[in-house]
Design a protein around this motif. Structure first.
Motif, short mmCIF file in Angstrom:
data_model
loop_
_atom_site.label_atom_id
_atom_site.label_comp_id
_atom_site.label_asym_id
_atom_site.label_seq_id
_atom_site.Cartn_x
_atom_site.Cartn_y
_atom_site.Cartn_z
N GLU A 47 0.85 -1.18 0.00
CA GLU A 47 0.00 0.00 0.00
C GLU A 47 0.89 1.24 0.00
O GLU A 47 1.73 1.42 0.87
CB GLU A 47 -0.92 0.01 1.23
CG GLU A 47 -1.83 1.22 1.24
CD GLU A 47 -3.15 0.98 1.95
OE1 GLU A 47 -3.22 0.04 2.76
OE2 GLU A 47 -4.10 1.75 1.71
N CYS A 49 0.00 5.02 -1.91
CA CYS A 49 -0.80 6.24 -1.79
C CYS A 49 -2.25 5.96 -1.45
O CYS A 49 -2.95 6.82 -0.96
CB CYS A 49 -0.73 7.00 -3.11
SG CYS A 49 -1.56 6.14 -4.46
N SER A 50 -2.72 4.75 -1.73
CA SER A 50 -4.13 4.35 -1.51
C SER A 50 -5.12 5.06 -2.42
O SER A 50 -6.33 4.96 -2.21
CB SER A 50 -4.59 4.57 -0.07
OG SER A 50 -3.61 4.23 0.83
N THR A 51 -4.65 5.84 -3.37
CA THR A 51 -5.58 6.58 -4.23
C THR A 51 -5.26 6.41 -5.72
O THR A 51 -5.70 7.21 -6.54
CB THR A 51 -5.58 8.09 -3.88
OG1 THR A 51 -4.23 8.55 -3.89
CG2 THR A 51 -6.18 8.35 -2.52
N ASP A 53 -2.34 6.57 -7.43
CA ASP A 53 -1.32 7.39 -8.07
C ASP A 53 0.05 6.72 -8.16
O ASP A 53 0.85 7.07 -9.01
CB ASP A 53 -1.16 8.71 -7.31
CG ASP A 53 -2.38 9.59 -7.44
OD1 ASP A 53 -2.85 9.78 -8.57
OD2 ASP A 53 -2.88 10.08 -6.40
N ASN A 58 0.00 -2.42 -7.84
CA ASN A 58 -0.47 -2.92 -9.14
C ASN A 58 -0.51 -4.45 -9.21
O ASN A 58 0.44 -5.12 -8.81
CB ASN A 58 0.45 -2.41 -10.27
CG ASN A 58 0.17 -0.97 -10.63
OD1 ASN A 58 -0.63 -0.31 -9.97
ND2 ASN A 58 0.81 -0.47 -11.67
N LEU A 65 -3.77 -4.44 -16.22
CA LEU A 65 -3.04 -3.81 -15.13
C LEU A 65 -3.99 -2.90 -14.36
O LEU A 65 -4.59 -1.99 -14.93
CB LEU A 65 -1.88 -3.00 -15.70
CG LEU A 65 -0.90 -2.40 -14.71
CD1 LEU A 65 -0.08 -3.50 -14.04
CD2 LEU A 65 0.03 -1.41 -15.40
N VAL A 66 -4.16 -3.16 -13.05
CA VAL A 66 -5.05 -2.31 -12.23
C VAL A 66 -4.38 -2.00 -10.88
O VAL A 66 -3.43 -2.66 -10.48
CB VAL A 66 -6.41 -3.00 -11.96
CG1 VAL A 66 -7.14 -3.31 -13.24
CG2 VAL A 66 -6.24 -4.25 -11.11
N ASN A 67 -4.94 -0.98 -10.22
CA ASN A 67 -4.51 -0.66 -8.86
C ASN A 67 -5.38 -1.46 -7.90
O ASN A 67 -6.59 -1.26 -7.84
CB ASN A 67 -4.73 0.82 -8.55
CG ASN A 67 -4.06 1.75 -9.55
OD1 ASN A 67 -4.74 2.51 -10.22
ND2 ASN A 67 -2.76 1.69 -9.64
N CYS A 69 -5.67 -1.10 -4.89
CA CYS A 69 -6.19 -0.26 -3.79
C CYS A 69 -7.51 0.39 -4.18
O CYS A 69 -8.19 0.94 -3.34
CB CYS A 69 -5.18 0.81 -3.42
SG CYS A 69 -4.99 2.12 -4.64
N MET A 70 -7.84 0.38 -5.46
CA MET A 70 -9.09 1.04 -5.88
C MET A 70 -10.14 0.05 -6.34
O MET A 70 -11.26 0.43 -6.66
CB MET A 70 -8.82 2.05 -6.99
CG MET A 70 -7.99 3.21 -6.49
SD MET A 70 -8.17 4.69 -7.48
CE MET A 70 -7.42 4.15 -9.00
N ILE A 137 3.99 3.99 -19.79
CA ILE A 137 3.21 3.08 -18.95
C ILE A 137 3.70 3.15 -17.50
O ILE A 137 2.93 3.05 -16.57
CB ILE A 137 3.31 1.62 -19.46
CG1 ILE A 137 2.99 1.55 -20.94
CG2 ILE A 137 2.41 0.69 -18.65
CD1 ILE A 137 1.60 1.40 -21.34
N ILE A 139 4.61 5.63 -15.95
CA ILE A 139 4.41 6.97 -15.40
C ILE A 139 3.72 6.93 -14.03
O ILE A 139 3.95 7.77 -13.19
CB ILE A 139 3.61 7.86 -16.39
CG1 ILE A 139 3.83 9.33 -16.09
CG2 ILE A 139 2.14 7.55 -16.38
CD1 ILE A 139 4.78 9.98 -17.01
N ALA A 140 2.90 5.93 -13.83
CA ALA A 140 2.18 5.85 -12.56
C ALA A 140 2.79 4.80 -11.63
O ALA A 140 2.10 4.23 -10.79
CB ALA A 140 0.71 5.57 -12.80
#
Lengths: 164, 290
Positions: A47, A49-51, A53, A58, A65-67, A69-70, A137, A139-140
């Motif tokens: 974990e 940023c939890s948002t 970013d 991932n 590809l997803v986060n 945390c969301m 890709i 970048i995040a």
């Protein structure tokens, strides 16, 4: 039919595939995919940023590809989730991991699991990616140590050798 | 900077059809919040801005994930991800505004999660409403009273209503659409100014123009209808563009905030619109490599 999950405490069962193995898990309604993965003993997913970013959490869900945390854990029902634990199997490192070591791309290491998963996604989805694309890709995926150059070179080297 | 909270406790409903979803909203939990990609909702929950009692996960409604082209109309299911929308082979290359979502809309993860319906209804970075407006598109809404269409910028969901589809007409021969975002950092940021431009020409005479800015009045997104009208019937030429755009942008009053002042936004708005119109002209006259 729809099921109702009670966030107040009642746990409900859900099935999904985790790193190639069918798993049945109990969860609460408000659990994020990341929370569920931790409960199941997956420690690579961090974990940050939890948002959404930083990319440290991932994972791949059905190849996307997803986060984690969301994404709510229930959203992974009947889907296939891949984490670093599924990328390096039988204690053998994946070429991405070998390259990250070879290029000394890992410093504190906190961002690295997210980077490994992102690199796996690039290899699978964009096997023709050039440096620009790799950077776009990535970048995040935030590396607070600032080790971006070596991370990009490591991933580029894997893409190049996979083309040979 | 942020005081992040734990995810609040809530009940989760997981319908698998629109019918079930409407039932839940009507009978079981009228105040339930809809969760699709979660890229806006989860950060809001983590920041304590929203505490839903119940959440409806609609990702099981696979019937709402599609891109279709029929009889000169494009239909995009509300649950289609930004990535799938932007890369759909059914949408021709000349819709650069849509194709370029892959470079202007968040990061790859965000694009893989966020949905077009979510972007139209939620308050974050509203690229899809801008692009849809620039293409004369509409939003299809389904609710207790049945089905209706609404303009993306006037969209207000009533109780128990959900967005099911985006619709926009094919602009046909001699048309092109463009989009850009001026950000404070290289990528994955929130736009200081975003602009969408669509142009349709007959030979080199403008038939129709649509120009949308993220802030025309305060924080409100809107069209520059005066400029659109004045472009009609003109012949394509960069000759008069700057003055014309400047004259119309002079009347906008974008709000300032920590990202940029209103004055700066106004200046960038002018630059982007000129750039957009020039790109469209060059494309239509064959001066841009297709």
């Amino acid at each position: 039919m729809h099921e109702i999950l009670d966030g107040g405490g009642v746990e409900v069962k859900m099935k999904f595939v985790l790193n190639g193995r069918a798993v049945s898990a109990e969860l609460k309604g408000n659990e994020r995919l990341m929370d569920l993965l931790w409960k199941l003993g997956i420690r690579s997913v961090k974990e940050g940023c939890s948002t959404g970013d930083c990319g440290t959490c991932n994972v791949l869900v059905d190849g996307r590809l997803v986060n984690s945390c969301m994404m709510l854990a229930v959203q992974a029902r009947n889907k296939s989730v891949v984490t670093v634990e599924g990328i390096s199997q039988n204690e053998e490192l994946h070429p991405i991991q070998e390259a990250l070591i070879e290029y000394t791309a890992s410093q504190c290491g906190y961002c690295i699991p997210g980077i490994v998963v992102t690199a796996k996604y690039i290899l699978e989805k964009y096997p023709q990616a050039d440096e620009n694309m790799v950077r776009q890709i990535l970048i995040a995926n935030i590396c607070r140590c600032g080790g971006y150059t070596r991370i990009v070179e490591a991933i580029k080297s894997v893409i190049e050798s996979s083309r040979r | 900077m942020y005081d992040l909270k734990a995810v609040p406790s809530f009940d989760v409903y997981v319908p698998s059809t629109i019918k079930e979803l409407l039932e839940i909203l009507r009978e079981k939990h009228p105040n339930a919040v809809i969760y699709a990609g979660g890229t806006d909702l989860m950060p809001m929950m983590k920041r304590g801005k929203i505490r839903p009692e119940a959440v409806v996960d609609i990702t099981g409604l696979t019937e709402l994930s599609y891109v279709k082209a029929d009889n000169g109309v494009y239909r995009v299911g509300g649950l289609t991800t930004i990535q799938d929308f932007a890369t759909s082979p059914l949408i021709p290359e000349k819709y650069f505004s849509i194709k370029w979502l892959t470079k202007y809309f968040g990061a790859e993860t965000t694009r893989n999660m966020a949905t077009v319906g979510g972007n139209v209804v939620s308050g974050g970075e509203r690229d899809v409403p801008a692009i849809l407006t620039s293409l004369d598109g509409h939003v299809k809404i389904v609710g207790p009273q049945g089905e209706r269409l609404d303009a993306p910028l006037e969209l207000k969901l009533g109780h128990g209503e959900i967005v099911t589809e985006l619709v926009f007409p094919d602009w046909g021969l001699g048309s092109v659409s463009w989009f850009s975002k001026f950000e404070k950092r290289a990528s994955n940021g929130i736009g200081v100014v975003t602009a969408a431009v669509s142009l349709k020409c007959d030979d080199d005479r403008v038939e129709k123009a649509r120009i949308v800015l993220n802030r025309v009045q305060g924080k409100t997104m809107g069209r520059l209808t005066g400029l659109e009208e004045e472009l009609v019937d003109r012949r394509l030429s960069s000759f008069y563009l700057r003055d014309l755009v400047e004259r119309h942008v002079a009347s906008i009053k974008p709000a300032g905030d920590f990202r940029a002042s209103g004055e700066f936004r106004k200046h960038v708005s002018k630059v982007l619109i000129v750039r957009g119109l020039e790109f469209c002209m060059k494309y239509l006259t064959g001066a841009v490599s297709k």
